[in-house]
Each structure stands twice: as C-alpha cells, then as structure tokens.
Design a protein around this motif. Structure first.
Motif, PDB file in Angstrom:
ATOM      1  N   GLU A   1      11.861   7.246 -20.007  1.00 19.79           N
ATOM      2  CA  GLU A   1      10.554   7.690 -19.496  1.00 19.79           C
ATOM      3  C   GLU A   1      10.797   8.328 -18.138  1.00 19.79           C
ATOM      4  OE1 GLU A   1       6.838   4.855 -20.771  1.00 19.79           O
ATOM      5  OE2 GLU A   1       7.903   4.397 -18.924  1.00 19.79           O
ATOM      6  N   ALA A   2      10.113   9.434 -17.859  1.00 26.25           N
ATOM      7  CA  ALA A   2      10.283  10.053 -16.542  1.00 26.25           C
ATOM      8  C   ALA A   2       9.456   9.290 -15.502  1.00 26.25           C
ATOM      9  CB  ALA A   2       9.846  11.503 -16.592  1.00 26.25           C
ATOM     10  N   ILE A   3       9.840   9.468 -14.240  1.00 26.85           N
ATOM     11  CA  ILE A   3       9.088   8.845 -13.135  1.00 26.85           C
ATOM     12  C   ILE A   3       8.050   9.865 -12.656  1.00 26.85           C
ATOM     13  CG2 ILE A   3       9.283   7.933 -10.774  1.00 26.85           C
ATOM     14  CD1 ILE A   3      12.368   7.503 -11.518  1.00 26.85           C
ATOM     15  N   PRO A   4       6.777   9.499 -12.601  1.00 32.25           N
ATOM     16  CA  PRO A   4       5.787  10.472 -12.111  1.00 32.25           C
ATOM     17  C   PRO A   4       5.961  10.672 -10.605  1.00 32.25           C
ATOM     18  CG  PRO A   4       4.737   8.356 -12.559  1.00 32.25           C
ATOM     19  CD  PRO A   4       6.180   8.199 -12.938  1.00 32.25           C
ATOM     20  N   ILE A   5       5.949  11.905 -10.159  1.00 32.86           N
ATOM     21  CA  ILE A   5       6.130  12.182  -8.724  1.00 32.86           C
ATOM     22  C   ILE A   5       5.058  13.147  -8.229  1.00 32.86           C
ATOM     23  CG2 ILE A   5       8.636  11.838  -8.754  1.00 32.86           C
ATOM     24  CD1 ILE A   5       8.936  14.940  -8.656  1.00 32.86           C
ATOM     25  N   THR A   6       4.961  13.223  -6.896  1.00 36.18           N
ATOM     26  CA  THR A   6       4.200  14.320  -6.281  1.00 36.18           C
ATOM     27  C   THR A   6       5.224  15.201  -5.611  1.00 36.18           C
ATOM     28  OG1 THR A   6       2.225  13.005  -5.981  1.00 36.18           O
ATOM     29  CG2 THR A   6       2.492  14.881  -4.482  1.00 36.18           C
TER      30      THR A   6
ATOM     31  N   THR B   1      -1.849  14.426 -16.196  1.00 38.24           N
ATOM     32  CA  THR B   1      -1.847  13.039 -16.669  1.00 38.24           C
ATOM     33  C   THR B   1      -0.761  12.907 -17.736  1.00 38.24           C
ATOM     34  OG1 THR B   1      -4.220  12.945 -16.283  1.00 38.24           O
ATOM     35  CG2 THR B   1      -3.291  11.214 -17.667  1.00 38.24           C
ATOM     36  N   GLY B   2       0.181  11.992 -17.485  1.00 39.05           N
ATOM     37  CA  GLY B   2       1.371  11.892 -18.331  1.00 39.05           C
ATOM     38  C   GLY B   2       1.104  11.306 -19.705  1.00 39.05           C
ATOM     39  N   GLN B   3       2.084  11.496 -20.554  1.00 32.26           N
ATOM     40  CA  GLN B   3       2.125  10.963 -21.911  1.00 32.26           C
ATOM     41  C   GLN B   3       0.881  11.251 -22.748  1.00 32.26           C
ATOM     42  OE1 GLN B   3       3.523   6.936 -20.928  1.00 32.26           O
ATOM     43  NE2 GLN B   3       5.627   7.676 -21.208  1.00 32.26           N
ATOM     44  N   PRO B   4       0.438  12.483 -22.736  1.00 37.20           N
ATOM     45  CA  PRO B   4      -0.648  12.858 -23.637  1.00 37.20           C
ATOM     46  C   PRO B   4      -0.078  13.049 -25.044  1.00 37.20           C
ATOM     47  CG  PRO B   4       0.176  14.819 -22.544  1.00 37.20           C
ATOM     48  CD  PRO B   4       0.992  13.646 -22.017  1.00 37.20           C
ATOM     49  N   THR B   5      -0.949  13.137 -26.028  1.00 35.48           N
ATOM     50  CA  THR B   5      -0.473  13.630 -27.330  1.00 35.48           C
ATOM     51  C   THR B   5      -0.802  15.107 -27.357  1.00 35.48           C
ATOM     52  OG1 THR B   5      -0.896  11.512 -28.374  1.00 35.48           O
ATOM     53  CG2 THR B   5      -0.724  13.419 -29.833  1.00 35.48           C
ATOM     54  N   LEU B   6       0.223  15.920 -27.414  1.00 35.81           N
ATOM     55  CA  LEU B   6      -0.009  17.359 -27.533  1.00 35.81           C
ATOM     56  C   LEU B   6      -0.161  17.673 -29.023  1.00 35.81           C
ATOM     57  CD1 LEU B   6       2.693  18.753 -25.037  1.00 35.81           C
ATOM     58  CD2 LEU B   6       0.278  18.271 -24.578  1.00 35.81           C
TER      59      LEU B   6
ATOM     60  N   ILE C   1       9.569  26.492 -11.017  1.00 33.54           N
ATOM     61  CA  ILE C   1       9.729  25.127 -10.470  1.00 33.54           C
ATOM     62  C   ILE C   1       8.520  24.279 -10.868  1.00 33.54           C
ATOM     63  CG2 ILE C   1       9.985  23.736  -8.386  1.00 33.54           C
ATOM     64  CD1 ILE C   1      11.210  26.152  -6.975  1.00 33.54           C
ATOM     65  N   LYS C   2       7.332  24.824 -10.620  1.00 38.89           N
ATOM     66  CA  LYS C   2       6.097  24.087 -10.963  1.00 38.89           C
ATOM     67  C   LYS C   2       6.117  23.666 -12.428  1.00 38.89           C
ATOM     68  CE  LYS C   2       2.396  26.720 -11.386  1.00 38.89           C
ATOM     69  NZ  LYS C   2       1.231  27.528 -10.982  1.00 38.89           N
ATOM     70  N   SER C   3       6.492  24.594 -13.283  1.00 45.45           N
ATOM     71  CA  SER C   3       6.435  24.324 -14.726  1.00 45.45           C
ATOM     72  C   SER C   3       7.460  23.290 -15.146  1.00 45.45           C
ATOM     73  CB  SER C   3       6.661  25.626 -15.497  1.00 45.45           C
ATOM     74  OG  SER C   3       5.672  26.571 -15.154  1.00 45.45           O
ATOM     75  N   ALA C   4       8.664  23.373 -14.576  1.00 48.49           N
ATOM     76  CA  ALA C   4       9.707  22.409 -14.942  1.00 48.49           C
ATOM     77  C   ALA C   4       9.249  20.987 -14.598  1.00 48.49           C
ATOM     78  CB  ALA C   4      11.011  22.744 -14.229  1.00 48.49           C
ATOM     79  N   VAL C   5       8.647  20.813 -13.423  1.00 43.43           N
ATOM     80  CA  VAL C   5       8.198  19.471 -13.010  1.00 43.43           C
ATOM     81  C   VAL C   5       7.071  18.986 -13.930  1.00 43.43           C
ATOM     82  CG1 VAL C   5       7.145  18.142 -11.135  1.00 43.43           C
ATOM     83  CG2 VAL C   5       8.944  19.817 -10.622  1.00 43.43           C
ATOM     84  N   LEU C   6       6.135  19.861 -14.219  1.00 48.65           N
ATOM     85  CA  LEU C   6       5.015  19.460 -15.089  1.00 48.65           C
ATOM     86  C   LEU C   6       5.524  19.102 -16.492  1.00 48.65           C
ATOM     87  CD1 LEU C   6       2.303  22.085 -14.052  1.00 48.65           C
ATOM     88  CD2 LEU C   6       2.348  19.647 -13.450  1.00 48.65           C
ATOM     89  N   LEU C   7       6.467  19.885 -17.007  1.00 50.41           N
ATOM     90  CA  LEU C   7       6.971  19.615 -18.361  1.00 50.41           C
ATOM     91  C   LEU C   7       7.722  18.291 -18.394  1.00 50.41           C
ATOM     92  CD1 LEU C   7       8.021  23.249 -19.299  1.00 50.41           C
ATOM     93  CD2 LEU C   7       6.189  21.912 -20.372  1.00 50.41           C
ATOM     94  N   ALA C   8       8.470  17.980 -17.333  1.00 48.73           N
ATOM     95  CA  ALA C   8       9.130  16.669 -17.269  1.00 48.73           C
ATOM     96  C   ALA C   8       8.073  15.566 -17.159  1.00 48.73           C
ATOM     97  CB  ALA C   8      10.087  16.619 -16.086  1.00 48.73           C
TER      98      ALA C   8
ATOM     99  N   LEU D   1       5.354  15.326 -18.551  1.00 47.41           N
ATOM    100  CA  LEU D   1       4.700  15.006 -19.832  1.00 47.41           C
ATOM    101  C   LEU D   1       5.150  13.650 -20.363  1.00 47.41           C
ATOM    102  CD1 LEU D   1       4.787  18.448 -21.676  1.00 47.41           C
ATOM    103  CD2 LEU D   1       2.737  17.160 -21.011  1.00 47.41           C
ATOM    104  N   ASN D   2       6.387  13.247 -20.025  1.00 46.08           N
ATOM    105  CA  ASN D   2       6.884  11.954 -20.516  1.00 46.08           C
ATOM    106  C   ASN D   2       6.915  10.908 -19.402  1.00 46.08           C
ATOM    107  OD1 ASN D   2       7.867  10.214 -22.508  1.00 46.08           O
ATOM    108  ND2 ASN D   2       9.999  10.627 -21.921  1.00 46.08           N
ATOM    109  N   ALA D   3       6.011  11.041 -18.425  1.00 46.92           N
ATOM    110  CA  ALA D   3       5.947  10.070 -17.326  1.00 46.92           C
ATOM    111  C   ALA D   3       4.660   9.244 -17.459  1.00 46.92           C
ATOM    112  CB  ALA D   3       5.964  10.800 -15.985  1.00 46.92           C
TER     113      ALA D   3
END
Ligand SMILES: O=C(O)C1=C[C@@H](OP(=O)(O)O)[C@@H](O)[C@H](O)C1
Ligand SMILES: C=C(OP(=O)(O)O)C(=O)O
Length: 450
Positions: free
Chosen positions: A164-169, A234-239, A179-186, A188-190
C-alpha cells in the motif's frame, strides 16, 4: 546532445504556394496516455475513441499490456482496454521501453511506484538523458523502493512498489503535470488523501480523467493570486472502466496553425481542437501578436471544450510572453519562436527553464536553429528574445533535431515561408506525437520532401 535516431530521416521544407484546406489534428497525446493508464487501473472495459496512435502512446499501451491489461485495437483510433483494477497488476516479463516518451514513462512510474509490482523502465537516448529524480523523490516518500537507477536518477531504472502506498502532501518543485500525475497515480493505492500542491496550475487531464473513472478529486486554488492548485485525491477508490473520447491536440494543431500564419495568402481551418484553458497559451499569445484566428463552433467533446479555428496568414508583431504563461504553452515555444522570427519587432519569452529538460534542451536547440537560418535572437539566462523585421527570415540552414519531434516540426514550418529552404537532420521522431504530419502538411499545399 548528439543524439540521432537509428535511421535518421532528413527532411527539407521549401517556400511555396499558400496553404489551403481543413483538417482535424490528431488526438491529444496527454489524454491518450492517461486513457491507457486509467484503463489499466480500472475494473472492466474502457473504450477509447480518437486515441493518438503515435509511438509515445503505443509504448504506454504496450506497457499497460505488460502490466496485465488486455489491450486491443478495434479500428482507427478506437481501442479497448480491459483493466486489472488497483492492486491487480502483475510484474512485467521484460523491461518497459518507453522510447522517447517522458509522459508515458513518468506517469507509469507513479502507477508502479504505488502498487506491489517490480518493473524496469527504459527508453531511447533522449529519455535516458532526462531527469527522473523529480518523480522518484516523491515516490520514495510514498514507500517506493528504487532498486536501481542510472547515474543522476535516470533510466534505465527499476522500481518496486509497496503493498500500500503512503498518502502524502507534496509540493511540486517545478510546474510539471507529469510530477503531479505520478504522485496522484501512486496515491490511488494509498489509504487516505494524497495531496499535490503546485505553485502554478498545470494541465489538469489526470484530475479530470480520475473523476471520469469514479475517483474523488478535490481541487482548490492555492497561493498568492490563486494561481496555484491544491489537488487532493481520496485513495483506494474503485475505478470503473468507461468511454473516453480524445479531442484533437492543441500542441499538434500549433504546427499547421503557425504555418498558416506565416505562409502568405494561407487560409486553414483546424477542426475540433481542444480549448482547455491550461493548454492554449500559444493561441492567447498569437492573438496578442495580431494573428487572425477565428474560434468558431465551440462545443463539448469528451468533457472538454473544443472549437474549430479558422486561421489566415497575418502580419505579426513582437510581444512579451510572461513567465506565468509557460505551463499553458510549454511544448509550443519552439513553434512560437518560429512565428516570432516572422513578426515585426521583438518577442521576449521569459522563464523557459523547463525547456531544458524536454526531449532535447529546447532552448539550445531552438537557438541553434534560429542561428542556422539567419534569425537575430539572444538567450538571456532562461529567456529567449527573438528579433523579427516583419519579413521572411533567410532560411537555408540545416537544423539539428536531437531526437526532438517539436524541434523538427517547428523548423519545417519555418522552411515553408523562409526565403531559402530549411532542412532538419532527422524527422523520424515526428511519429511520436504527429504521425500524419507530413501528409497533412502536403495536403494543405506545403512542400516538405525527404
Ligand atoms: O502531463 C503531460 O501530459 C505533459 C506535461 C508536460 O511536461 P512537464 O510535466 O514536464 O511539464 C509536457 O511538456 C508534456 O508534453 C506532456
Ligand atoms: C515534452 C514532450 O513530451 P514528453 O515529456 O512526454 O516526452 C512533448 O511532447 O513536447
């Protein structure tokens, strides 16, 4: 920067008759990459229409397949992706080769970095020269292990994502949608909220598409003047797999558009071009320069406003382009520099440091191309200052493209209107973003020959 493709294809553009006709530019590259990536991460089927079938996007499609998605081409620009869902990816059997694509590689690093898989990323000589620390730094904070990397944080590199990824700011150190997109995509599993803060708003296609697939994304203005954004996922949605319609790419439209402005007597209509405000800084600038660009038939397509642009050859004048406009036209400076070389007066393009880390050092590559074709200019720090005298530049030069599609297309556009033809040393990379560039320009009446 002596990169050349394995099979260099020199091309020469020559001045000739006015350009006439109408065309629809290819699908947007940013949205096409994201459709493949969210298709991979969704549960169920995603159908894409108008996908850009350029080499960059095809590499992202191949990477999605290697990570477990079912990817099928149904027809021209029509693709089906069967997703695996967040957490459902498998280790790819081989290195993911992203070719020339910064966007594909960096966004997929975010995907892999947030999920329990291990993957190796690589690309061509251009991609191997580009900085990846800007992606790895936030990913490491989110729990990604960088198993190996080439010197200076470059590809080839191998990432192993956490369970599971760690949610960060995270405050991005550069105005970069990648950069923004890479962090948001990671993120998804936080388990929690991942927030990206950017000092200047960059293209928002990831945020829009995440919502389209069912994620919760809150966007609020940030910083003085509200120019920045805080984007909270918001992490761990069902896409859920969905339909994606890809509008025409304003960054590709820029080439026939500027060609129509500088080739005397031209009149060209560009159909269905995406008018996302975070992508049309070039049009704003050209209008300020006196360009005749009529925006008609505005409508919605795939959640974006699109319009037809009627463009007529125009007498352009030099303007100051403020640095805060850069994110909305970052890929368009090479072709703007070409337009500026036909304008009367001085055009100052300020704050171009990010151009130094694209497929080539675009500031250097543009400067060398202007020099080779008799245009007066200065590079002052990260500013480019172009002096035009309201007449066609001499031309006659050969431009080194350094594996950079936008350098190749920009100087071919120049050669359609200079006094002497302009040659680019290699047009092979044009296929990464605008595979139909040559037939399109020829149909309009442009003379570009191998
Ligand atoms: O997110 C994207 O799709 C892109 C972001 C920009 O890069 P940066 O994020 O490095 O500015 C741009 O230059 C690139 O062509 C596409
Ligand atoms: C910078 C560009 O792309 P990327 O970063 O995806 O290689 C571009 O297309 O101009």
């Amino acid at each position: 920067m002596s990169h050349a493709s394995d099979d260099p294809q020199p091309l020469t553009a020559s001045p000739g008759a006015p350009l006439r006709g109408a065309l629809k530019p290819p699908g947007d590259k940013s949205i096409s990459h994201r459709a493949m990536i969210l298709g991979l991460l969704a549960v169920g089927e995603t159908r894409v229409e108008g996908l850009l079938e350029g080499d960059d996007v095809l590499r992202t499609a191949a990477a999605a397949e290697a990570l477990g998605a079912g990817v099928e081409r149904l027809g021209e620009g029509r693709w089906l992706v069967r997703g695996v869902g967040i957490g459902g990816m498998s280790d790819p059997a081989a290195t993911l080769d992203f070719g020339n694509a910064g966007t594909g590689s960096r966004l997929m690093m975010g995907v892999v970095g947030g999920q329990p898989v291990t993957a190796t990323f690589d690309g061509d000589a251009s991609l191997r020269s580009r900085p990846m620390r800007r992606i790895l730094d936030p990913l490491v904070k989110m729990g990604t292990e960088v198993v190996s990397e080439a010197a200076g944080g470059r590809v080839p590199l191998t990432l192993r994502g956490p369970r599971e990824a760690i949610p960060i700011t995270y405050e991005t150190p550069a105005a970069s949608a990648q950069i923004k997109s890479a962090v948001l995509l990671a993120g998804l599993n936080a388990p929690g909220t991942t927030t990206v803060i950017e000092a200047a708003a960059t293209r928002d296609h990831t945020e829009r598409m995440l919502r389209l697939f069912g994620a919760e994304v809150a966007v609020t203005p940030h910083g003085p003047g509200g120019q920045g954004r805080a984007v909270a996922l918001t992490g761990q949605p069902t896409l859920r797999g969905t339909d994606v319609i890809v509008p025409a790419d304003p960054s590709s439209a820029a080439f026939p558009l500027v060609a129509a402005l500088v080739v005397p007597g031209s009149e060209v209509t560009l159909r269905g071009v995406m008018m996302n405000p975070l992508r049309i800084g070039l049009i704003t600038t050209l209008l300020e320069m006196g360009a005749e660009i009529e925006r008609t038939n505005e409508r919605e397509e795939g959640g974006e406003t699109v319009a037809d642009l009627r463009v007529r050859a125009s007498r352009l004048k030099g303007v100051d382009v403020p640095p805060e406009r850069a994110p909305s036209m970052i890929d368009e400076y090479p072709v703007l520099a070409v337009a500026a070389s036909f304008a009367e007066g001085t055009t100052r393009m300020a704050g171009l440091h990010e151009l130094r880390v694209k497929e080539s050092d675009r500031l250097e590559a543009v400067a060398a191309g202007l020099e080779a074709n008799g245009v007066r200019f200065e590079v002052q720090g990260d500013d480019l200052v172009v002096h035009g005298d309201g007449a066609a530049p001499q031309g006659g030069g050969t431009v080194a493209t350094h594996l950079d599609h936008r350098i190749a297309m920009a100087f071919l556009v120049m050669g359609l209107a200079t006094r002497e033809p302009v040659t680019v040393d290699d047009g092979a990379m044009i296929a990464t973003s605008f595979p139909s560039f040559l037939p399109t320009m020829r149909e309009l009446g442009g003379r570009i020959e191998a």
